[in-house]
Design a protein around this motif. Structure first.
Motif, short mmCIF file in Angstrom:
data_model
loop_
_atom_site.label_atom_id
_atom_site.label_comp_id
_atom_site.label_asym_id
_atom_site.label_seq_id
_atom_site.Cartn_x
_atom_site.Cartn_y
_atom_site.Cartn_z
N HIS B 63 -15.66 -4.64 80.93
CA HIS B 63 -15.46 -5.00 82.33
C HIS B 63 -14.77 -3.91 83.15
CE1 HIS B 63 -16.69 -8.91 80.98
NE2 HIS B 63 -16.58 -9.41 82.19
N ILE B 107 -21.84 -3.76 77.23
CA ILE B 107 -21.55 -5.09 77.77
C ILE B 107 -21.71 -6.10 76.64
CG2 ILE B 107 -22.13 -6.81 79.51
CD1 ILE B 107 -23.47 -4.56 81.14
N HIS B 109 -22.67 -9.03 76.20
CA HIS B 109 -23.89 -9.82 76.01
C HIS B 109 -25.12 -8.95 75.76
CE1 HIS B 109 -21.14 -12.73 77.26
NE2 HIS B 109 -21.12 -12.35 78.51
N ASP B 128 -16.30 -15.60 78.82
CA ASP B 128 -17.16 -15.01 79.83
C ASP B 128 -18.33 -15.95 80.05
OD1 ASP B 128 -17.70 -11.92 80.95
OD2 ASP B 128 -19.43 -13.26 80.86
N HIS B 130 -21.29 -15.67 81.16
CA HIS B 130 -22.67 -15.27 80.86
C HIS B 130 -22.99 -15.23 79.38
CE1 HIS B 130 -22.17 -14.15 85.09
NE2 HIS B 130 -23.34 -14.74 85.13
N SER B 345 -25.84 -4.53 84.69
CA SER B 345 -25.25 -5.83 84.36
C SER B 345 -25.92 -6.48 83.17
CB SER B 345 -25.28 -6.80 85.54
OG SER B 345 -26.47 -7.57 85.52
N CYS B 346 -25.25 -7.49 82.60
CA CYS B 346 -25.79 -8.16 81.42
C CYS B 346 -27.08 -8.91 81.74
CB CYS B 346 -24.75 -9.10 80.82
SG CYS B 346 -24.13 -10.32 81.97
N CYS B 406 -19.80 -2.96 82.76
CA CYS B 406 -20.16 -3.98 83.74
C CYS B 406 -20.31 -3.38 85.14
CB CYS B 406 -19.09 -5.07 83.78
SG CYS B 406 -19.00 -6.02 82.25
N CYS B 409 -21.29 -4.76 88.87
CA CYS B 409 -21.55 -6.20 88.81
C CYS B 409 -20.35 -6.96 89.34
CB CYS B 409 -21.86 -6.63 87.39
SG CYS B 409 -22.01 -8.41 87.24
N LEU B 410 -19.16 -6.48 88.99
CA LEU B 410 -17.95 -7.14 89.52
C LEU B 410 -16.92 -6.15 90.03
CD1 LEU B 410 -15.62 -8.81 86.85
CD2 LEU B 410 -16.84 -6.68 86.53
N ASN B 428 -26.00 -10.80 88.62
CA ASN B 428 -26.23 -12.24 88.66
C ASN B 428 -25.45 -12.98 89.74
OD1 ASN B 428 -23.65 -12.07 87.43
ND2 ASN B 428 -24.68 -11.80 85.48
N ARG B 434 -17.78 -9.90 95.51
CA ARG B 434 -18.03 -9.70 94.08
C ARG B 434 -18.17 -8.21 93.74
NH1 ARG B 434 -18.09 -12.14 88.88
NH2 ARG B 434 -19.66 -11.10 87.67
S1 SF4 Z 1 -21.74 -10.79 84.57
FE1 SF4 Z 1 -21.21 -8.74 85.09
S2 SF4 Z 1 -19.03 -8.68 84.68
FE2 SF4 Z 1 -19.79 -10.43 83.59
S3 SF4 Z 1 -20.30 -9.69 81.54
FE3 SF4 Z 1 -22.14 -9.53 82.78
S4 SF4 Z 1 -22.10 -7.44 83.54
FE4 SF4 Z 1 -20.06 -7.91 82.86
#
Ligand code: SF4
Lengths: 198, 465
Positions: B63, B107, B109, B128, B130, B345-346, B406, B409-410, B428, B434
């Motif tokens: 992250h 990441i 995931h 998390d 996701h 991102s994941c 990440c 993404c955040l 996502n 965000r």
């Molecule tokens: S949603 Fe974004 S911040 Fe969360 S695990 Fe996936 S890539 Fe990382």
């Protein structure tokens, strides 16, 4: 942090917005702490301050309005959606709330709240509207949430509604138990399960 | 009695049912990362407890990590401390860490499936939301809070009530230019950002079966964006082919035995779901979001709903959202200028996503005033992209290939979108702030994002292929 909840009677802080996600409750840049404390001051950070500056509070945001205070936060549908960050529950609790009322909670948030002795109370849409109406009429309106009775009551009008909570969680909250205490107490059974499944 | 895929797995993991309450569920593997674990480890220390099954925990740093110059110390102090805290905790409690510099870092995931840790029939959790991604293999996988992370570290178990079950059937053939991200954005737009709250979702139907593993992961990944606890897809030959030979996948005789077991993991023909939804693949267009929750999506050629189309009760939230986005009710979105393109991102940072983007942009150049960041999901994805020459294609197009994490993404690292700027993003979530305070996010597929990178405006990728 109070561990255990029974009856909470308080004025309320109303935020009439739907789909409040955890990024609004506590933005990601405040997730870098390695302890659980002090998140309250960043609760709703970007709705609260202009340019991320504590000297520039946004006047129209309810947390900056001294008229509204109390231990009960009331929000519209789908509160706490988005990320699993427990920091959201910590921030709300740390800001002095013991109860959050909404017509609908996101699942993970609800669990996180319960694990932190922050009581999520789900009410019907019409009842939620009644709360907003009552507080609009009188900012000092007070609400009683009784966990033993599983009721929420608007003091001024006496209107009341029942809310759901599973019996196990209710006992935990009333007595200040954690899931982890319970899980640790059955570690023998967990080991037995591990041995038998292979 | 006929059983669902979910029940077949759930029942095998119930340690016990608590009177009047939830079940104690056994967790096979626990993924952890630097953001949601420090307080959990502290909790263990306070209680003087070890990690119960350290071998069943997989850790990575994702992250907070920078996506440029990962070999240098992290500049931002709090991020550096958090990543270091994870390292210390893993060393102390005996947990394998695929941290910065490790060839498996990425990441969380993305690396689980890639390493073969993610397998059918098992249970997975991670602090998390996701975590639902792993359900693409026919597993029960869901996100948890930090108190729950502590519980799993201490006991390998969680207290959970059995969720209600929803099945979403997507049948038929996808149109040209429509990919799995469009399917899930379409579904969320149909049922709303809270439409599946309280449910675990199984995705089924011929259009789902025809997808690759990467594409299935994209769909399961976003289950949480409609409120679902998790999403899952029954394993099949596509799943087994993806898994075979991966590092932690079973080998030899064990593999054959496992595949036979996995073939039993499907919802029986007359199994009952609490809700069933049917979607026609032909109805799905390339999608884009215009608002501040993932349910606010439309086809790229569509228009933003007019105020008159919104229910009274929802008007304040709708108007607030459009105000934040700087967009008009009733307007069309095609042709709108974008400033940033984020592919990562994941949800969409696997090798297949990068290949898809590369094959589209090959020989093309990015629009002049657009900044394009491609952030691979893991070190292994990065390595493979370089081996396949994808990095060269990006370079020629003017796209920047960064290092895994990440990222935007955040925006917990330096990769933030400036206030007021528009970013078309394959991630996502399009929540306010965000991708950085004031940033305006438009969610889309890697193809639609790549199309915008090339034209500089929101475009219908079907006109460009
Ligand atoms: S949603 Fe974004 S911040 Fe969360 S695990 Fe996936 S890539 Fe990382």
């Amino acid at each position: 942090m109070s561990k255990s909840i029974n009856i909470v009677t308080s004025t309320i802080v109303p935020i009439n917005i739907e789909n409040i996600d955890t990024d609004q409750i506590i933005p990601a840049r405040f997730l870098k702490a390695t302890s659980r404390d002090g998140f309250g001051k960043n609760l709703f950070r970007d709705w609260r301050y202009e340019n991320d500056d504590e000297n520039q509070p946004k006047k129209d945001f309810v947390l900056n309005n001294p008229t509204y205070k109390g231990k009960i936060l009331v929000a519209a549908k789908n509160f706490g959606c988005g990320s699993s960050r427990e920091h959201a529950a910590w921030a709300i609790k740390d800001a002095g709330f013991d109860v959050v009322v909404s017509s609908f909670f996101a699942d993970i948030f609800k669990n996180n709240a319960l694990n932190n002795f922050l009581l999520p109370v789900t009410v019907s849409e019409p009842f939620l509207q009644k709360i907003y109406d009552a507080v609009e009429k009188d900012a000092n309106t007070s609400i009683e949430v009784s966990l033993p009775e599983q009721t929420i009551t608007i003091a001024a009008t006496g209107e009341s509604e029942k809310f759901d909570i599973n019996a196990y969680k209710k006992t935990c909250l009333l007595n200040g138990y954690d899931d982890i205490d319970y899980l640790l107490s059955i570690r023998g059974e967990i080991e037995k399960f591990e041995n038998e499944r292979i | 009695m006929a059983k669902t895929l979910f029940d077949k797995i759930w029942e095998k993991h119930v340690v016990k049912n608590v009177e009047g309450g939830p079940s104690v569920i056994y967790i096979d593997n626990h993924f952890i990362h630097e953001v949601t674990s420090p307080q959990a480890f502290k909790g263990l220390e306070n209680r003087n407890l070890p990690v119960f099954r350290p071998k069943q925990v997989v850790a990575t740093a994702d992250h907070n990590v920078p996506t440029l110059n990962q070999h240098l110390p992290i500049k931002e102090e709090l991020s550096r401390i958090q990543v270091q805290t994870l390292k210390d905790n893993c060393a102390k409690f005996g947990i394998e860490l695929y941290g910065l510099g490790h060839p498996f870092q990425g990441i969380v995931h993305v690396i689980g499936p890639e390493l073969g840790v993610t397998q059918p029939g098992k249970t997975y959790v991670c602090g998390d939301s996701h975590t639902s991604t792993h359900g693409a293999f026919g597993a029960i996988a869901f996100g948890i809070g930090t108190s729950e992370v502590e519980m799993v570290l201490a006991t390998q178990c969680l207290m959970q009530s059995r969720p209600k079950l929803m099945r979403i059937n997507v049948d038929g053939e996808l149109n040209k230019g429509v990919v799995s991200k469009d399917i899930i954005l379409h579904i969320i737009a149909q049922i709303s950002a809270s439409g599946a709250t309280g449910y675990f979702v199984e995705y089924a139907g011929s259009a789902i079966r025809s997808l690759s593993m990467e594409a299935r992961m994209t769909i399961c990944n976003m289950s949480i964006e409609m409120g679902a606890r998790g999403g899952m897809i029954a394993p099949d030959q596509v799943t087994f082919d993806y898994m075979e030979g991966r590092l932690f996948a079973p080998k030899g005789e064990e593999w054959t035995k496992k595949v036979a077991e996995w073939k039993e993991l499907y919802s029986d023909a007359d199994a009952k779901f609490d809700v069933e939804i049917n979607i026609k693949a032909e109805d799905i267009e390339p999608m884009i979001t215009y608002g501040t929750n993932p349910g606010m999506g439309i086809g790229v050629t569509g228009h933003i709903p007019a105020l008159s189309e919104i229910e009274d009760r929802e008007k304040p939230s709708f108007e607030k959202s459009l105000h934040y986005m700087g967009l008009e009710a009733g307007a069309s979105i095609k042709g709108k200028k974008v400033d940033y393109v984020f592919i990562g991102s994941c949800t969409n940072s696997r090798i297949e996503d990068l290949r898809m983007v590369a094959s589209f942009v090959k020989g093309k150049k990015k629009a002049e005033d657009v900044e394009v960041w491609i952030v691979p999901g893991s070190k292994q994805v990065e390595k493979q992209a370089i081996e396949e020459g994808i990095d060269k294609i990006f370079e020629e197009a003017g796209f920047q290939l960064r290092q895994p994490g990440c990222s935007a993404c955040l925006g917990m690292n330096e990769d933030k979108i400036p206030a007021g700027k528009y970013c078309i993003s394959t991630s996502n979530r399009n929540f306010e702030g965000r991708q950085g305070a004031g940033a305006r996010t438009l969610l889309a597929s890697p193809l639609t994002a790549a199309a915008a990178a090339v034209t500089g405006v929101i475009s219908d990728v079907r006109e460009l292929i």
